[in-house]
Design a protein around this motif. Sequence first.
Motif, PDB file in Angstrom:
ATOM      1  N   CYS A 117       0.859  -1.193   0.000  1.00 23.86           N
ATOM      2  CA  CYS A 117       0.000   0.000   0.000  1.00 23.86           C
ATOM      3  C   CYS A 117       0.889   1.234   0.000  1.00 23.86           C
ATOM      4  O   CYS A 117       2.115   1.143  -0.048  1.00 23.86           O
ATOM      5  CB  CYS A 117      -0.925  -0.003   1.227  1.00 23.86           C
ATOM      6  SG  CYS A 117      -0.064   0.241   2.795  1.00 23.86           S
ATOM      7  N   ARG A 118       0.247   2.421   0.095  1.00 23.15           N
ATOM      8  CA  ARG A 118       0.991   3.673   0.044  1.00 23.15           C
ATOM      9  C   ARG A 118       1.980   3.769   1.224  1.00 23.15           C
ATOM     10  O   ARG A 118       3.096   4.223   1.098  1.00 23.15           O
ATOM     11  CB  ARG A 118      -0.010   4.829   0.123  1.00 23.15           C
ATOM     12  CG  ARG A 118       0.474   6.129  -0.434  1.00 23.15           C
ATOM     13  CD  ARG A 118      -0.730   7.045  -0.597  1.00 23.15           C
ATOM     14  NE  ARG A 118      -1.400   7.186   0.694  1.00 23.15           N
ATOM     15  CZ  ARG A 118      -1.285   8.253   1.484  1.00 23.15           C
ATOM     16  NH1 ARG A 118      -0.543   9.257   1.108  1.00 23.15           N
ATOM     17  NH2 ARG A 118      -1.917   8.308   2.632  1.00 23.15           N
ATOM     18  N   ASP A 145       1.056  10.705   7.282  1.00 25.61           N
ATOM     19  CA  ASP A 145       1.985  10.618   6.154  1.00 25.61           C
ATOM     20  C   ASP A 145       2.942  11.801   6.050  1.00 25.61           C
ATOM     21  O   ASP A 145       3.703  11.910   5.088  1.00 25.61           O
ATOM     22  CB  ASP A 145       1.231  10.389   4.840  1.00 25.61           C
ATOM     23  CG  ASP A 145       0.247  11.502   4.568  1.00 25.61           C
ATOM     24  OD1 ASP A 145       0.252  12.493   5.319  1.00 25.61           O
ATOM     25  OD2 ASP A 145      -0.538  11.371   3.609  1.00 25.61           O
ATOM     26  N   LYS A 158       4.988   1.727   0.726  1.00 24.60           N
ATOM     27  CA  LYS A 158       5.475   1.945  -0.648  1.00 24.60           C
ATOM     28  C   LYS A 158       5.394   0.649  -1.455  1.00 24.60           C
ATOM     29  O   LYS A 158       6.341   0.246  -2.127  1.00 24.60           O
ATOM     30  CB  LYS A 158       6.900   2.510  -0.632  1.00 24.60           C
ATOM     31  CG  LYS A 158       6.934   3.918  -0.019  1.00 24.60           C
ATOM     32  CD  LYS A 158       8.123   4.722  -0.494  1.00 24.60           C
ATOM     33  CE  LYS A 158       9.012   5.197   0.607  1.00 24.60           C
ATOM     34  NZ  LYS A 158      10.165   4.464   0.985  1.00 24.60           N
ATOM     35  N   GLN A 159       4.264   0.004  -1.343  1.00 23.46           N
ATOM     36  CA  GLN A 159       3.922  -1.215  -2.108  1.00 23.46           C
ATOM     37  C   GLN A 159       4.802  -2.420  -1.798  1.00 23.46           C
ATOM     38  O   GLN A 159       4.685  -3.449  -2.446  1.00 23.46           O
ATOM     39  CB  GLN A 159       3.960  -0.953  -3.641  1.00 23.46           C
ATOM     40  CG  GLN A 159       3.214   0.289  -4.100  1.00 23.46           C
ATOM     41  CD  GLN A 159       1.757   0.309  -3.663  1.00 23.46           C
ATOM     42  OE1 GLN A 159       1.111  -0.734  -3.535  1.00 23.46           O
ATOM     43  NE2 GLN A 159       1.218   1.500  -3.405  1.00 23.46           N
TER      44      GLN A 159
END
Length: 335
Positions: free
Chosen positions: A267-268, A319, A271-272
């Motif tokens: 996911c975000r 974030d 960072k995947q």
Amino acid sequence: MQNQIAQLREEIEREIAAVTNQQQLEEFRIKFLSRKGLIASLFDNLRNVPGVDKPIVGKQLNELRQRAQSVLDEKILQLKSKPKSAEHLDLTLPGRRKFRGTKHPLMQTLDEIKSIFVGMGFGIADGPEIEDDWHNFSALNFAPDHPARDMQDTFFVKGDILLRTHTSPVQIRIMENNKPPIRTIMPGRVYRNEAVSSRSLCNFYQVEGLAVDKGITFSELKGTLLSFARQFYGKDIKYRFRPSFFPFTEPSAEMDITCFICKGKGCRMCKQSGWLEILGCGMVDPNVFTSVGYDPEQYTGYAFGMGIERTAALLYGVDDIRLFYENDVRFLRQF
Ligand code: DAH
């Protein structure tokens, strides 16, 4: 005339006692004290008083006027300070809510980390934020030409005095002043000459950890940090240790856990990759033991360090770590 004065005096006392609002107060003033009021007209009548009595009646009239003025003044004050009567209070209005502050999310995070390590038998220590080259670098086995010593990375105060770039120098201070066994965490502020962005600050918090004793192994390091991660991030996280490098540990590692937001799917936040890096760690380098006067043949130990802003950001899904320092109550109230 003297009778009239006595009567008027009684009337004044009676009427002032009955005054309860501004309008009545004004009526009282006009009736008794104005230029055409009752007292003034008695003064006018003074003309008709026989000469011998004049001084005494004049004096009584003056006293009457003073008395009227003073009860009026008193009443003015009284009305001002008088609380509104209950009839004027609307008891159905909602109360005014007081906003109560809460502990800052960074300190909540730090408290949680501290209590987990205290629960595993660690003590808590701190050290100075203004350090010298020895504690911040040399004793930690940084080579003389290590890039971290560069002005680009470190805020120097004067000569070899600097703002500590990490909490690791507290390890040195603890070992210089104590004999093993040692099990301590060391939270505190650190400083780095870095551009501020959503992922880095020039002033932030770290928690350092150190355990030294006879026979400490890498598996104890792993067990301790895994136990911490499970208590802090959740029971069913997966973890991995990646080889890394720090001058003061050998071997060194970075610990990752499965991203608790996407559970490893990518996911975000991660960072995947499915993984989140949570701390650096390793076995204390024998050179570090030598620099504090411990015998590396006798003792082994492990150390670890983590950033609090990053940890809190991961925990709360924030974030941009700059938010922790903006003191915007709309942000802070959410924790
Ligand atoms: N001092 C390191 C830093 O600032 C963090 C760290 C890594 C501390 C590994 C340690 C350790 O004690 O073993 O990035």
